[in-house]
Write an enzyme that holds these catalytic residues in place. Sequence first.
Site, PDB file in Angstrom:
ATOM      1  N   GLN A   1       2.020   4.433   0.085  1.00  0.00           N
ATOM      2  CA  GLN A   1       2.392   3.288   0.915  1.00  0.00           C
ATOM      3  C   GLN A   1       1.417   3.077   2.070  1.00  0.00           C
ATOM      4  O   GLN A   1       0.653   3.972   2.431  1.00  0.00           O
ATOM      5  CB  GLN A   1       3.787   3.510   1.495  1.00  0.00           C
ATOM      6  CG  GLN A   1       4.912   3.513   0.471  1.00  0.00           C
ATOM      7  CD  GLN A   1       6.252   3.705   1.160  1.00  0.00           C
ATOM      8  OE1 GLN A   1       6.943   4.673   0.907  1.00  0.00           O
ATOM      9  NE2 GLN A   1       6.630   2.777   2.027  1.00  0.00           N
ATOM     10  N   HIS A   2       1.494   1.896   2.648  1.00  0.00           N
ATOM     11  CA  HIS A   2       0.931   1.551   3.963  1.00  0.00           C
ATOM     12  C   HIS A   2      -0.582   1.356   4.061  1.00  0.00           C
ATOM     13  O   HIS A   2      -1.054   0.752   5.025  1.00  0.00           O
ATOM     14  CB  HIS A   2       1.294   2.600   5.036  1.00  0.00           C
ATOM     15  CG  HIS A   2       2.725   2.977   5.106  1.00  0.00           C
ATOM     16  ND1 HIS A   2       3.721   2.094   5.454  1.00  0.00           N
ATOM     17  CD2 HIS A   2       3.347   4.174   4.882  1.00  0.00           C
ATOM     18  CE1 HIS A   2       4.885   2.730   5.450  1.00  0.00           C
ATOM     19  NE2 HIS A   2       4.682   3.975   5.097  1.00  0.00           N
TER      20      HIS A   2
ATOM     21  N   ASP B   1       5.043   4.428  -3.655  1.00  0.00           N
ATOM     22  CA  ASP B   1       5.317   5.620  -4.477  1.00  0.00           C
ATOM     23  C   ASP B   1       6.735   6.157  -4.287  1.00  0.00           C
ATOM     24  O   ASP B   1       7.353   6.638  -5.239  1.00  0.00           O
ATOM     25  CB  ASP B   1       4.256   6.713  -4.288  1.00  0.00           C
ATOM     26  CG  ASP B   1       4.055   7.153  -2.847  1.00  0.00           C
ATOM     27  OD1 ASP B   1       4.741   6.649  -1.944  1.00  0.00           O
ATOM     28  OD2 ASP B   1       3.182   8.025  -2.630  1.00  0.00           O
TER      29      ASP B   1
HETATM   30  O1  LIG Z   1       3.826   6.977   4.141  1.00  0.00           O
HETATM   31  C1  LIG Z   1       4.596   7.377   3.296  1.00  0.00           C
HETATM   32  C2  LIG Z   1       6.005   6.892   3.253  1.00  0.00           C
HETATM   33  O2  LIG Z   1       6.315   5.985   4.274  1.00  0.00           O
HETATM   34  C3  LIG Z   1       4.134   8.391   2.296  1.00  0.00           C
HETATM   35  O3  LIG Z   1       5.187   8.908   1.553  1.00  0.00           O
HETATM   36  C4  LIG Z   1       3.054   7.777   1.414  1.00  0.00           C
HETATM   37  O4  LIG Z   1       3.637   6.831   0.548  1.00  0.00           O
HETATM   38  C5  LIG Z   1       2.253   8.841   0.683  1.00  0.00           C
HETATM   39  O5  LIG Z   1       2.987   9.465  -0.324  1.00  0.00           O
HETATM   40  P1  LIG Z   1       2.536  10.764  -1.167  1.00  0.00           P
HETATM   41  O6  LIG Z   1       1.121  10.651  -1.510  1.00  0.00           O
HETATM   42  O7  LIG Z   1       2.882  11.951  -0.345  1.00  0.00           O
HETATM   43  O8  LIG Z   1       3.421  10.685  -2.385  1.00  0.00           O
END
Ligand SMILES: O=C(CO)[C@@H](O)[C@H](O)COP(=O)(O)O
Length: 471
Positions: free
Chosen positions: A71-72, A241
């Site tokens: 995300q983000h 994700d």
């Molecule tokens: O920033 C967030 C949720 O807000 C994280 O959960 C990212 O989405 C990265 O996820 P992973 O790589 O750890 O699955």
Amino acid sequence: MTLVAGVDSSTQSCKVVIRDAETGELIRQGRAPHPAGTEVHPSHWWSALLLAVEEAGGLDGVAAISVGGQQHGMVCLDDSGNVVRDALLWNDTRSAQAATDLTAELGGPQAWAEGVGSVPVASFTVTKLRWLAEHEPDNARRTAAVCLPHDWLTWRLLGALGSGTPFSVAGWSDAPLPPLDRLVTDRGDASGTGYWSPASGSYRTDLLKAAFGAVPLLPRVLGPAESVTAGTVLIGPGTGDNMAAALGVGARSGDVVVSLGTSGTVFAVAESPSADPTGAVAGFADATGRFLPLVCTLNAARVMDAAARIAGVTLDELGSLALQAPPGADGLTLVPYLEGERTPNRPTATGSVHGLTLATSTPAHLARAAIEGMLCGLADALDALALRPERVLLIGGAARSEAVRRIAPTVFGVPITVPPPAEYVADGAAYQAATLVATPSWQSGDTATYEGAAIPSIRDRYARATTHILD
Ligand SMILES: O=C(CO)[C@@H](O)[C@H](O)COP(=O)(O)O
Ligand SMILES: Nc1ncnc2c1ncn2[C@@H]1O[C@H](COP(=O)(O)OP(=O)(O)O)[C@@H](O)[C@H]1O
């Protein structure tokens, strides 16, 4: 047999699963690593996706595909569709001051929580755009469109599949870039930008303009059942994700999911939007039309990687060592702020070890303290969600560790349900794709339950240790 593909383009790697759309049977899969670092050129994600698809035997017979992604991340494109600069990822904390400034400018955290469901911290895209406007004004001026990692990969797939060139890594590497107005996203990932409201289901371009000084082109937000067509393949909206993991693990009302990947996340499926003015709970949307209140820490599976590196052992050996030390590690307490921290909002904090004595100076104590410290951060996250879960499901890379599974109930104070190890983000994306071409009836595997009495002293010592942190 109708096949569907799901992609998980997460922080450390890209994973691809190809499944039977009706039954969910896993037909083939592949994975490829991503580079390290908190700013990454998106071309690395495309290269990794192509290698993962190649390892999964290509896309022959695949009728639909969806992408789940970290995300983000801020992906800026110029008016020709070229990447303006390396993407700043969710765990890049350089925009922490921008987050503080934006919060104050809108009138405080309550106003953000009401406006977009979340109070921005450095992870949120809107803060990265403010940082760009302030520190790289030329790059900001060249930015014609802004999207997220999964949006960008979906768009690259649209160009590659739409070109009619059969899949090969070489043939797709330089696939044509579609026009910018073909960028799409979904409500789940859009809800992590800081300029899309889960409650109203619409962009808050006023907030984007105030943060960035302009409103670049934004991806069209597809509904959960919508898709775009590329050649003979349907491409689903994809999602973030965590939203994909919720789909993949089949999270239902009453479940709380704890995911131990690069990030640690704790989330639940909800029927109505949330707005937490403390900023601990992000009020995201999910991938089904519902909502996904979520608490995220920056430090999860890589805390174990770091401890294994210090101890000079493998991850399996680290787990065995941890189980040799007593619960609470005789008072050795590790606060795992190795990348700063997001919840609590301590972007410049560093990790620390407390309670060192001659007796606790052993690899086993360190291993136990690392796992307990990682889990204490997630236990605080679980408290912040303020739910009474019927089940707490443990997923993500570090959930593969037997030691983590056995220690988790002692820290969380509730039994832990562990689904069979699987790529739940990629599976969720594949499930979304399946809904476009079939009526999926996918069975979930048998879960294992881990129980153990709560040991409150572990969290008590951890709470005391977090008050002694060096920035
Ligand atoms: O920033 C967030 C949720 O807000 C994280 O959960 C990212 O989405 C990265 O996820 P992973 O790589 O750890 O699955
Ligand atoms: N058996 C294991 N024990 C502990 N950690 C593990 C194990 N297997 C994988 N991991 C860790 O899980 C992490 C990757 O998890 P994953 O959920 O794929 O992350 P992401 O989706 O953020 O890329 C890595 O840091 C890896 O070391």
